[in-house]
Write an enzyme that holds these catalytic residues in place. Sequence first.
Site, mmCIF file in Angstrom:
data_model
loop_
_atom_site.group_PDB
_atom_site.id
_atom_site.type_symbol
_atom_site.label_atom_id
_atom_site.label_comp_id
_atom_site.label_asym_id
_atom_site.label_seq_id
_atom_site.Cartn_x
_atom_site.Cartn_y
_atom_site.Cartn_z
ATOM 1 N N HIS A 122 25.163 -43.813 74.311
ATOM 2 C CA HIS A 122 26.325 -44.317 75.056
ATOM 3 C C HIS A 122 27.393 -44.930 74.147
ATOM 4 C CE1 HIS A 122 24.522 -43.489 78.859
ATOM 5 N NE2 HIS A 122 23.551 -44.391 78.720
ATOM 6 N N ASP A 159 18.189 -37.384 78.620
ATOM 7 C CA ASP A 159 18.190 -38.715 79.241
ATOM 8 C C ASP A 159 18.789 -38.605 80.640
ATOM 9 O OD1 ASP A 159 18.143 -41.853 78.109
ATOM 10 O OD2 ASP A 159 19.539 -41.542 79.773
ATOM 11 N N HIS A 161 20.805 -40.570 82.034
ATOM 12 C CA HIS A 161 22.208 -40.976 81.980
ATOM 13 C C HIS A 161 22.973 -40.058 81.022
ATOM 14 C CE1 HIS A 161 19.922 -44.671 83.005
ATOM 15 N NE2 HIS A 161 20.898 -44.833 83.882
ATOM 16 N N ASP A 242 13.962 -41.677 81.153
ATOM 17 C CA ASP A 242 14.283 -42.379 82.393
ATOM 18 C C ASP A 242 14.557 -41.440 83.564
ATOM 19 O OD1 ASP A 242 16.472 -41.644 80.877
ATOM 20 O OD2 ASP A 242 17.438 -43.608 80.924
#
Length: 306
Positions: A122, A159, A161, A242
């Site tokens: 990120h 991931d 996200h 996740d």
Amino acid sequence: MATALYSHAAAAQHQTPMGHPEQVSRFHHVMAALQDARLIHREAPVAAIDDVLRCHPRSYLDRLQNLSPQAGVAALDADTHMSPRSLDAALRAVGAACHAVDAVLAGEIDNAFVAMRPPGHHAERETAMGFCLLGTVAIAAMRAIEHHGLQNVAVLDFDVHHGNGTQDLLWHEPHVFFASTHQMPLFPGSGAASETGSYGQVMNIPLAPGSDGQLAQRAWDAILRRCRDTAPQLVLVSAGFDAHAADPLAQLEWHEEDFALLTRAICDMAAECGAPVVSSLEGGYDLPALGRSVRAHVDVLMEAGK
């Protein structure tokens, strides 16, 4: 040759506030899950600043150093924090990924897993966010291109996200194919299929909440077909766990066997292209599920490295 595990005690010295999902226990659960695995253990070195500067400006590094607290925990935003050893941990995550790239390209090892925190996908060029300080995998990709002279590198991110930071850092890089599956809607809100990079080298496949492993496999079949066409010389993986059904931060329905199947598909594609694989830990916030999923992922890496 075999699979190398890169880690360092600094990963357990990056502190976050009590109750924060990106907690020290993540590192302990990962290492416990891999305790009896037959891996080559390598200590994560501190990254060379020149490598970090391939993606982040000096002013950003200086700002992180200035924000680093002498004690306690400092908030960079509502989600992202630093403690006195956080920048060292982040630099060692980058150093590990870069060292692993050097090692697989030199033929010293077959593949590698970087078990470090904080995560990195990120972190944008001048912005820490989403628990991340430095763009670990993007920096490793740029080392492969600028230091080793590779022409085609793949960065694959599973991931839950979207890796907005990796995408930001590699948006204008024609030598890197970046692909991601991720839940949408979900933080950070980027990753629409229409986001394709300056050279059409970015591929995003958003997944609806409730998507299971079978849907994921279909999405990744499409990604890996496209990736194979780019003939990568190196495959870098942003390995977030996740998307697991037990994870508290999202609503996908993957299980350990889905991560194993996806890892096998990535390794098979990479082998067809003659490309080594380096994987770096990103998310995963249900601790037992994280440990099981990491072990499933690394077991496949070890099998591929035989």
